[in-house]
Write a protein that holds these residues in place. Structure first.
Motif, PDB file in Angstrom:
ATOM      1  N   PRO A 386      -5.407  -7.839   2.566  1.00  0.00           N
ATOM      2  CA  PRO A 386      -5.475  -6.559   3.242  1.00  0.00           C
ATOM      3  C   PRO A 386      -4.565  -5.402   2.311  1.00  0.00           C
ATOM      4  O   PRO A 386      -4.896  -4.326   2.076  1.00  0.00           O
ATOM      5  N   TYR A 389      -5.919  -4.958  -0.975  1.00  0.00           N
ATOM      6  CA  TYR A 389      -7.068  -4.078  -1.057  1.00  0.00           C
ATOM      7  C   TYR A 389      -6.909  -2.759  -1.078  1.00  0.00           C
ATOM      8  O   TYR A 389      -7.581  -1.720  -1.498  1.00  0.00           O
ATOM      9  N   LYS A 390      -5.888  -2.215  -0.142  1.00  0.00           N
ATOM     10  CA  LYS A 390      -5.568  -1.002   0.143  1.00  0.00           C
ATOM     11  C   LYS A 390      -4.821  -0.350  -1.009  1.00  0.00           C
ATOM     12  O   LYS A 390      -5.188   0.978  -1.315  1.00  0.00           O
TER      13      LYS A 390
END
Length: 583
Positions: A386, A389-390
């Motif tokens: 996560p 991904y950001k």
């Protein structure tokens, strides 16, 4: 901003990692001197003659029958230093499952300590690791020293009377005793040093009884006892270390140091091994720099009363985390999992220990630390999907609005306040976080640094094979295959990672993989394997992320803008303006 971050990272990496190599290449550092291996000669004693091949019932029976050494068989004890100097020096051996130790009855000191489960490469091939330094310039391990130089000289040169109940320990004979006695009738001086060995343990119990000693008594570890080699690494400290008043100090003094207080232990260590004294009721821990890459350590007891017993334990062996922790004196802190930049950090250490436990847990299933490193890297990578991904999304959005950023910078280059306001407004209108690409990387850094420390410091990887030509994950790849492949993955990663740098800066950044490749050539293969695996997983993640979400990350138009076409026109106009200015 990204340019400054990149420059900072490159400079920091060069200073932290390349400092020693640069100085060594310029000839400003002396070449590494390997510690010599002790070659203690033994006399033709009855012990040596009777010590046949290991195993067999006949050997066990003979071990039980031998109750004293030849020195103990002498009809009378030696009464003075002169007579001691004329007596024959002999070597007494203690053989256990883990180590083989040899003692001299002259001075009652340790002459050799070989670790059976660890080897070191030399001219004669692989030989057992030797922990005793054989330079012969300083007092040996377990020497007794007082402020009375004459007495110290006598204790160091006298030939002690020796008694020994067993020479080889096993499951049937788990405990053995070795006792040295010295008596000087003229001085009314008596010294007795009793050592108790245990099967399956590196710990030796020591009890010292004295009569006629009226000054503080030092028990020394000798010089470089526990140092196999002085590495040129940048993590961890070589030399002396001590724990006094629950404060651990891992520094070798420039001269001689005495740390007074409640002494838990005093040690000499290198990357993988150490020797340590753990005393009861000692007054101080001692450390001294004897010369270049030569250190000594020990403990100081108050002046003993006649008949009193000074007790301590000796540990000489590997820096295995579980073994050191089981001693319950904080010796596990000598394995510094918390190193980062120029010190040890509690945050990194707190992160490292759980990762270390996971590493060993996975090894119980794979029985191959190379495969374990790959699996552990994959688990950590999945945990940070996560955040990554950001980070990738933020970098992609910054790349899209970069033409507008350049236009604003050119327009307000002489007005810093207005420039900052316009940039903040641009980021707000397009809902883009300029530090969104860096922040997730910062959050991941303690984990990556902790794993880096574990793979660099832990003895678990020493002599651990992977596959094919990688026979030891703790040493460098002999054919440089892993570093070269790792450098190639860094180039690929740079090519596919979104960036806001201009083409000139991007070309300059291509030198980073080259620099890292040459740097990692000297790193342990296990560390390079981790970095290679991490790069490969990052490339895979970026390719998958781009195909699945790349089109959805087009920056929304600000109020009053027409998305799509106008954006393309503005990019073209900005490019033309930059080209005209350069001409």
């Amino acid at each position: 901003m990204e340019k400054r971050v990149v420059v900072f990272l490159i400079v920091s990496l060069a200073v932290i990692i390349g400092y020693d190599y640069l100085l060594k290449g310029m000839g400003l550092l002396p070449p590494s001197e390997p510690v010599q291996v002790a070659t203690t000669g033994t006399s033709a004693s009855a012990i040596d003659k009777a010590s046949g091949p290991e195993g067999g019932s006949a050997q066990s029976a003979s071990a039980e029958a031998r109750t004293t050494s030849p020195a103990a068989a002498k009809s009378a004890p030696i009464d003075n230093a002169v007579g001691a100097g004329q007596a024959e020096e002999q070597t007494v051996e203690v053989d256990t499952e883990l180590f083989r130790a040899k003692f001299s009855n002259r001075g009652a000191v340790l002459k050799s300590w070989e670790l059976k489960r660890y080897t070191t490469s030399g001219e004669n091939g692989a030989t057992p690791v030797q922990l005793v330094y054989s330079g012969g310039r300083f007092k040996g391990p377990l020497s007794l020293v007082t402020s009375d130089q004459a007495l110290t000289g006598d204790l160091g040169t006298a030939v002690y009377q020796v008694t020994q109940d067993i020479t080889r320990l096993d499951s049937a004979h788990p405990v053995g005793h070795l006792t040295f006695r010295y008596h000087d009738a003229q001085r009314n001086l008596e010294v007795e040093k009793e050592l108790t060995f245990h099967h399956g343990s590196y710990v030796v119990d020591i009890a010292i009884r004295t009569k006629g000693v009226t000054t503080p008594l030092d028990v020394t570890l000798g010089t470089n006892f526990g140092i196999v080699e002085w590495g040129e690494g940048f993590i961890g400290l070589m030399g002396s270390a001590s724990s006094v008043d629950d404060k651990v100090l891992k520094e070798t003094p420039d001269g001689e140091a005495e740390r007074r207080g409640e002494v838990k232990w005093s040690a000499i260590q290198d990357k993988y091994f150490l020797s340590v004294l753990m005393p009861q009721k000692a007054a101080a821990a001692l450390a001294k720099k004897e010369g270049d890459k030569l250190v000594s350590a020990g403990v100081r007891f108050p002046a003993p009363a006649n008949g009193s017993v000074l007790t301590m334990q000796l540990y000489a062996g590997p820096k295995e985390y579980d073994i050191l922790k089981a001693l319950n004196v904080g010796l596990e802190d000598t394995i510094d999992f918390g190193w980062f930049v120029f010190g040890s950090w509690a945050l990194v250490k707190a992160v490292a220990k759980p990762i270390f436990y996971v590493l060993r847990f996975l090894y119980e299933f794979t029985h191959n630390y190379g495969i374990t490193i790959i699996l552990l890297t994959m688990l950590i990578k999945l945990m940070f999907v996560p955040l990554q991904y950001k980070s990738y999304k933020s970098m992609k959005q910054m790349q899209v609005i970069q033409p507008k950023v350049l236009a604003i910078q050119n327009k307000y280059k002489d007005d810093r306040d207005r420039l900052n306001k316009e940039l903040i407004k641009l980021y707000k209108d397009h809902r883009v976080n300029p530090v969104g690409g860096c922040l997730p990387m910062v959050l991941q850094m303690p984990v990556f640094v902790a794993l880096f420390n574990i793979l660099y410091m832990t003895i678990d990887l020493r002599q651990a094979p992977f596959m094919f030509w990688i026979k030891d994950l703790s040493v460098q790849d002999p054919y440089y295959v892993l570093p070269i492949i790792m450098g190639a993955t860094m180039v690929i990663q740079q090519k596919i990672t979104p960036t806001t740098m201009d083409p000139t800066q991007a070309k300059i950044m291509l030198f980073l993989p080259v620099f890292m490749t040459f740097l990692f050539v000297n790193f342990p293969a296990g560390l390079v394997l981790y970095w290679l695996t991490n790069n490969t997983l990052t490339i895979t993640q970026q390719v998958v992320t781009e195909r699945l979400f790349g089109k959805k990350w087009q920056v929304p138009a600000a109020d009053g803008e027409i998305p799509g076409g106008d954006e393309s026109k503005e990019q073209k106009l900005t490019g033309k303006r930059q080209k005209g200015q350069s001409e």
